[in-house]
Every structure is written in structure tokens, then in C-alpha cells.
Design a protein around this motif. Structure first.
Motif, PDB file in Angstrom:
ATOM      1  N   PRO A  52       0.917  -1.163  -0.174  1.00 33.95           N
ATOM      2  CA  PRO A  52      -0.174   0.248  -0.206  1.00 33.95           C
ATOM      3  C   PRO A  52       1.159   1.070   0.490  1.00 33.95           C
ATOM      4  O   PRO A  52       2.325   1.147   0.361  1.00 33.95           O
ATOM      5  CB  PRO A  52      -0.755  -0.309   1.568  1.00 33.95           C
ATOM      6  CG  PRO A  52      -0.184  -1.145   2.541  1.00 33.95           C
ATOM      7  CD  PRO A  52       0.301  -1.962   1.333  1.00 33.95           C
ATOM      8  N   THR A  53       0.728   2.477  -0.585  1.00 34.00           N
ATOM      9  CA  THR A  53       1.425   3.395  -0.604  1.00 34.00           C
ATOM     10  C   THR A  53       0.026   4.901   0.414  1.00 34.00           C
ATOM     11  O   THR A  53      -0.440   4.746   0.409  1.00 34.00           O
ATOM     12  CB  THR A  53       0.687   3.972  -2.105  1.00 34.00           C
ATOM     13  OG1 THR A  53       1.518   3.560  -2.829  1.00 34.00           O
ATOM     14  CG2 THR A  53       1.450   5.488  -1.573  1.00 34.00           C
ATOM     15  N   PHE A  54       1.440   4.689   1.360  1.00 33.34           N
ATOM     16  CA  PHE A  54       0.791   5.623   2.242  1.00 33.34           C
ATOM     17  C   PHE A  54       1.480   7.649   1.404  1.00 33.34           C
ATOM     18  O   PHE A  54       3.361   7.557   1.305  1.00 33.34           O
ATOM     19  CB  PHE A  54       1.669   5.808   3.923  1.00 33.34           C
ATOM     20  CG  PHE A  54       0.476   4.772   4.493  1.00 33.34           C
ATOM     21  CD1 PHE A  54       0.069   3.925   4.791  1.00 33.34           C
ATOM     22  CD2 PHE A  54       2.196   3.131   4.161  1.00 33.34           C
ATOM     23  CE1 PHE A  54      -0.440   2.866   5.529  1.00 33.34           C
ATOM     24  CE2 PHE A  54       1.253   1.683   4.682  1.00 33.34           C
ATOM     25  CZ  PHE A  54       0.253   2.036   4.807  1.00 33.34           C
ATOM     26  N   ILE A  55       0.985   8.596   1.348  1.00 36.35           N
ATOM     27  CA  ILE A  55       1.097   9.979   1.130  1.00 36.35           C
ATOM     28  C   ILE A  55       0.701  10.751   2.386  1.00 36.35           C
ATOM     29  O   ILE A  55      -0.381  10.424   3.144  1.00 36.35           O
ATOM     30  CB  ILE A  55       0.480  10.402  -0.086  1.00 36.35           C
ATOM     31  CG1 ILE A  55      -1.192   9.691  -0.013  1.00 36.35           C
ATOM     32  CG2 ILE A  55       0.757   9.041  -1.210  1.00 36.35           C
ATOM     33  CD1 ILE A  55      -2.045  10.654  -0.646  1.00 36.35           C
ATOM     34  N   ASP A  56       1.475  12.036   2.582  1.00 39.95           N
ATOM     35  CA  ASP A  56       1.346  12.842   3.370  1.00 39.95           C
ATOM     36  C   ASP A  56       0.385  13.944   3.557  1.00 39.95           C
ATOM     37  O   ASP A  56      -0.119  13.694   1.881  1.00 39.95           O
ATOM     38  CB  ASP A  56       2.341  14.124   4.430  1.00 39.95           C
ATOM     39  CG  ASP A  56       3.261  14.338   2.347  1.00 39.95           C
ATOM     40  OD1 ASP A  56       2.372  14.729   1.836  1.00 39.95           O
ATOM     41  OD2 ASP A  56       4.787  14.295   3.089  1.00 39.95           O
ATOM     42  N   LEU A  57      -0.201  14.689   3.848  1.00 37.86           N
ATOM     43  CA  LEU A  57      -1.156  15.483   4.305  1.00 37.86           C
ATOM     44  C   LEU A  57      -1.213  16.380   2.746  1.00 37.86           C
ATOM     45  O   LEU A  57      -2.035  16.901   1.908  1.00 37.86           O
ATOM     46  CB  LEU A  57      -1.303  16.820   4.805  1.00 37.86           C
ATOM     47  CG  LEU A  57      -3.372  17.600   5.225  1.00 37.86           C
ATOM     48  CD1 LEU A  57      -4.152  16.496   4.660  1.00 37.86           C
ATOM     49  CD2 LEU A  57      -2.710  17.883   6.840  1.00 37.86           C
ATOM     50  N   PHE A  58       0.310  16.753   2.194  1.00 38.91           N
ATOM     51  CA  PHE A  58       0.288  17.758   1.170  1.00 38.91           C
ATOM     52  C   PHE A  58       0.750  17.619   0.169  1.00 38.91           C
ATOM     53  O   PHE A  58       0.263  17.534  -0.602  1.00 38.91           O
ATOM     54  CB  PHE A  58       2.431  18.464   1.489  1.00 38.91           C
ATOM     55  CG  PHE A  58       2.516  19.072   2.972  1.00 38.91           C
ATOM     56  CD1 PHE A  58       1.763  20.503   2.967  1.00 38.91           C
ATOM     57  CD2 PHE A  58       3.354  18.325   4.005  1.00 38.91           C
ATOM     58  CE1 PHE A  58       2.176  21.359   3.715  1.00 38.91           C
ATOM     59  CE2 PHE A  58       3.317  19.126   4.441  1.00 38.91           C
ATOM     60  CZ  PHE A  58       2.940  20.756   5.100  1.00 38.91           C
ATOM     61  N   GLN A  59       0.812  15.906  -0.076  1.00 36.68           N
ATOM     62  CA  GLN A  59       0.131  15.717  -0.862  1.00 36.68           C
ATOM     63  C   GLN A  59      -1.065  14.884  -1.709  1.00 36.68           C
ATOM     64  O   GLN A  59      -1.660  15.111  -2.758  1.00 36.68           O
ATOM     65  CB  GLN A  59       1.366  14.010  -1.189  1.00 36.68           C
ATOM     66  CG  GLN A  59       1.074  13.233  -2.410  1.00 36.68           C
ATOM     67  CD  GLN A  59       1.654  13.802  -3.362  1.00 36.68           C
ATOM     68  OE1 GLN A  59       3.292  13.926  -3.898  1.00 36.68           O
ATOM     69  NE2 GLN A  59       1.196  14.201  -4.663  1.00 36.68           N
ATOM     70  N   VAL A  60      -1.679  14.876  -0.364  1.00 34.09           N
ATOM     71  CA  VAL A  60      -3.600  15.181  -1.017  1.00 34.09           C
ATOM     72  C   VAL A  60      -3.894  15.507  -1.103  1.00 34.09           C
ATOM     73  O   VAL A  60      -4.745  16.370  -2.451  1.00 34.09           O
ATOM     74  CB  VAL A  60      -3.743  14.093   0.449  1.00 34.09           C
ATOM     75  CG1 VAL A  60      -5.175  14.342   0.635  1.00 34.09           C
ATOM     76  CG2 VAL A  60      -3.393  13.170   1.226  1.00 34.09           C
TER      77      VAL A  60
END
Length: 383
Positions: A52-60
């Protein structure tokens, strides 16, 4: 009884001395520890899917600012590509016909039941309900029906599966094998034929089938649409998302929940929608005039109350008898003129929709002479 001294013979003492001398010459060993393997977390998880890919809020926020990454909207205000939709209704309410219209309308890029279709879609229709030859007859009747703007297109693929037990995994493989055809929408009619031996009242059983549908949708990158039936009884007082028979999963899992419920006018239905990704649209009134569904924006979306159907039927039968008596006195030109004459002699407020119901009752008992475009139709009794 044997004593310890009986075992201490010269031979056993000599053997013990030999063992002591051997141990004295060995290097002391470290205390034992259980080995700890060094592995990556993804190697330790038994997961057949990619990590699974985890992204931070900036990327969201960055992704959300790019509209090109949104899945295409197929049914305006109702359904994205890759999402699931259920169309439920009472038995014989026209769910199969409604889904056929959806498939053909989507393939043509033409509105369906008051909802715009945003583009010409590629559609696969999986039919577990009808005998294929009869289904073909129905599709032909829909396309050739006066007032429709449908035309035959290679965007629509029909597959007759009545009497066959097929898994979603196998069907996905067969659909992927269709040359140069990547579907936008896959329609399954009905759900209970696809579920096999599942129990529609068991949340776990229903959830398992719906999970497979979701995997199917993700695998083919298509919207998945299916039909289901209402539980028994009048549904006027039941919230529309809870009208489907069986487990409450049917009200929680789909991204779009559409229902067709009897309207207070005969041969009319109320189309309601609850949507995960769109705001709730206005209720729509749909006239069911075989083989078509006609959006009637001028009618109020009032649901039929318990007992209202039989009362309305009696009124319409009495009005039909009065109209027959009028026509026995002479033919009448024009539908609206006939409606007003009947209204005058009966002191009843006769809507255009009620007039259509009366004409359905008199089908086969009166002559209808259609004189062509721009000319009034002539109604008379059969001799």
C-alpha cells in the motif's frame, strides 16, 4: 531395594573421570539466544497485492487540486467510472427494462430517466434473468420504439447467462478477452443470480459478494451496476435506502443507491437517489409506458400509499366505462378534447396521466386513428 552405592562400581567411576577431563579441556560457550532474522516489513506480511502507498497531507492536497486525476463522471450527478450502483424496486417494477434502457442510453450518450449521460460509454450487459432470444426481442423493441433516439452501436455488448453459474473472476477474464473493448459500465441483472447460494439476510454473505464486485470493478476499471428487489409490503413510509430486501449492507455498500417506487398515479414511478460522491438530487417522476420510461418533471413525486392502488383502479375503471358510453354516441377528435369532455360529464379532475391509464383499460375496446404529425387523433368505439 537397590542403593546408590550399588551403582558406584570402579567401571562407572572411571567413565565419569573421563567425561570430566574432556569437559575441562573445552572452551566455555556463550549463553543461547533465539536468532532474530533481519527482514523488511513487506517481506513479513503475507499480502498478494502490491504494498500500500502512504502519502502525507501535502500530497493529498496536491492530488486534490488536479481535476484531471478524478475518475470520469458517467451518469451526471450520480455515478463515476469505477464505482458501484444499485437499482432496486418492487417485483415487476421494470428493473430489468430500466437497466436495459441505462445500458443502451449510456452506449448512445443519451439521457436516462432524467439523468444526463456524459459521453458514449462502452457497456457490457450480463443477463442472468431472461432467455436470450426474448431479451433480444425486448432490446429491439426499445431501440425501435417511437420517441426514443437510440440507435444500434458496437458500444453495447450483451451476454445471455440464464441458467449458468459463473464466478465474477471468470467473467472478468472473459470481458478482458473481448478484443478492443474496455468497458466503462458493467450491468448485472439481477444480483441474486450472481450471488449463488448466498443468504441475502446475512450481512457477511452479502458483503462477500459485494467485495467480489468491488474487486471486479477495480480490476476492469469500470462502474458496476446491478438490480435488486424490494422486501414485501408498501414502501411509502420506509426510507428509500432501506427498501431493498435483505441485509442492511445493501444500504451501506453501493456508491449510488437508486430506487423505483410506485407513484400515486398508475403506471408512474418515483426515482430516488442517495449518493456517496454527489449531493442528493431531486426526486424524479418516471412514467412507465411500455417499453419506455419517460421523465415527467411536472409531476409531484408523491409515493402511493397503502390501499391507494385499488382505490385508484376502481376510479379509473368507472371513468373508462363513462368514456366508452361517450364514444358510443360518436367519435371524438383529439385526446385533450376527449379528456375535457369526460371531465365535464363526470365532474372529475382528470389529469393527462389518468387519461393515459383510462386508455390502457380500454385497449382493444376502442379504435385509435393516428392521422400523422400535426393532425388530431380520432377515437371511436369498435363496431
Amino acid at each position: 531395594m537397590a542403593r546408590r552405592e550399588d551403582y558406584l562400581t570402579p567401571e562407572t567411576l572411571a567413565a565419569a573421570d573421563e567425561v570430566d577431563q574432556m569437559l575441562a579441556n573445552m572452551t566455555p560457550t556463550a549463553s543461547y539466544q533465539e536468532p532474530v532474522p533481519s527482514v523488511h516489513v513487506n517481506d513479513a506480511i503475507d499480502d498478494p497485492l502490491p504494498a500500500p502507498t502512504f502519502i502525507d497531507l501535502f500530497q493529498v492536497m496536491a492530488d486534490a487540486s488536479d481535476p484531471s486525476t478524478l475518475p470520469p463522471v458517467l451518469i451526471e450527478g450520480a455515478l463515476h467510472k469505477g464505482c458501484k450502483m444499485i437499482l432496486s424496486g418492487s417485483s415487476k417494477a421494470g428493473k430489468t427494462l430500466g437497466l436495459m434502457h441505462l445500458g443502451i442510453a449510456a452506449a448512445n450518450g443519451i439521457p436516462w430517466m432524467g439523468h444526463a449521460i456524459n459521453r458514449q460509454c462502452k457497456v457490457v450487459y450480463l443477463d442472468f434473468e431472461l432467455k436470450p432470444r426474448l431479451a433480444k426481442e425486448r432490446i429491439k423493441e426499445i431501440i425501435n420504439s417511437q420517441g426514443n433516439e437510440y440507435f444500434p452501436t458496437k458500444n453495447f455488448m450483451y451476454c445471455g447467462l440464464r441458467g449458468q453459474k459463473r464466478s465474477l473472476e471468470d467473467l472478468a477474464l472473459h470481458i478482458q478477452a473481448i478484443k478492443d473493448f474496455e468497458p466503462d459500465i458493467v450491468i448485472v441483472d439481477p444480483f441474486y443470480k450472481l450471488g449463488g447460494d448466498y443468504d441475502e439476510n446475512d450481512a457477511g454473505s452479502v458483503g462477500l459478494v459485494l467485495d467480489k464486485m468491488e474487486s471486479f470493478s477495480e480490476r476492469l476499471d469500470c462502474a458496476f451496476v446491478y438490480a435488486h428487489h424490494f422486501s414485501k409490503g408498501n414502501k411509502a413510509e420506509t426510507d428509500h435506502i432501506d427498501r431493498a430486501s435483505g441485509s442492511g449492507v445493501f444500504a451501506r455498500d453501493p456508491d449510488a443507491i437508486l430506487t423505483l417506487t410506485p407513484h400515486e398515479e398508475d403506471y408512474h414511478l418515483v426515482l430516488e437517489a442517495t449518493l456517496r460522491n454527489f449531493s442528493t438530487p431531486e426526486k424524479k417522476v418516471i412514467e412507465f409506458s411500455w417499453p419506455n420510461f419517460i421523465h415527467k418533471p411536472d409531476l409531484e413525486p408523491n409515493l402511493r400509499k397503502a390501499g391507494q392502488a385499488s382505490e385508484s383502479k376502481k376510479i379509473n375503471e368507472n371513468l373508462a366505462q363513462r368514456l366508452l358510453e361517450l364514444l358510443e354516441k360518436g367519435s371524438i377528435m383529439g385526446l385533450n378534447n376527449m379528456r375535457l369532455k369526460l371531465q365535464g360529464v363526470t365532474n372529475n379532475d382528470i389529469t393527462k396521466e389518468r387519461m393515459q391509464s383510462i386508455l390502457r383499460i380500454l385497449r382493444g375496446k376502442i379504435n385509435v386513428l393516428d392521422r400523422g404529425k400535426g393532425k388530431e387523433t380520432i377515437y371511436s368505439t369498435k363496431s
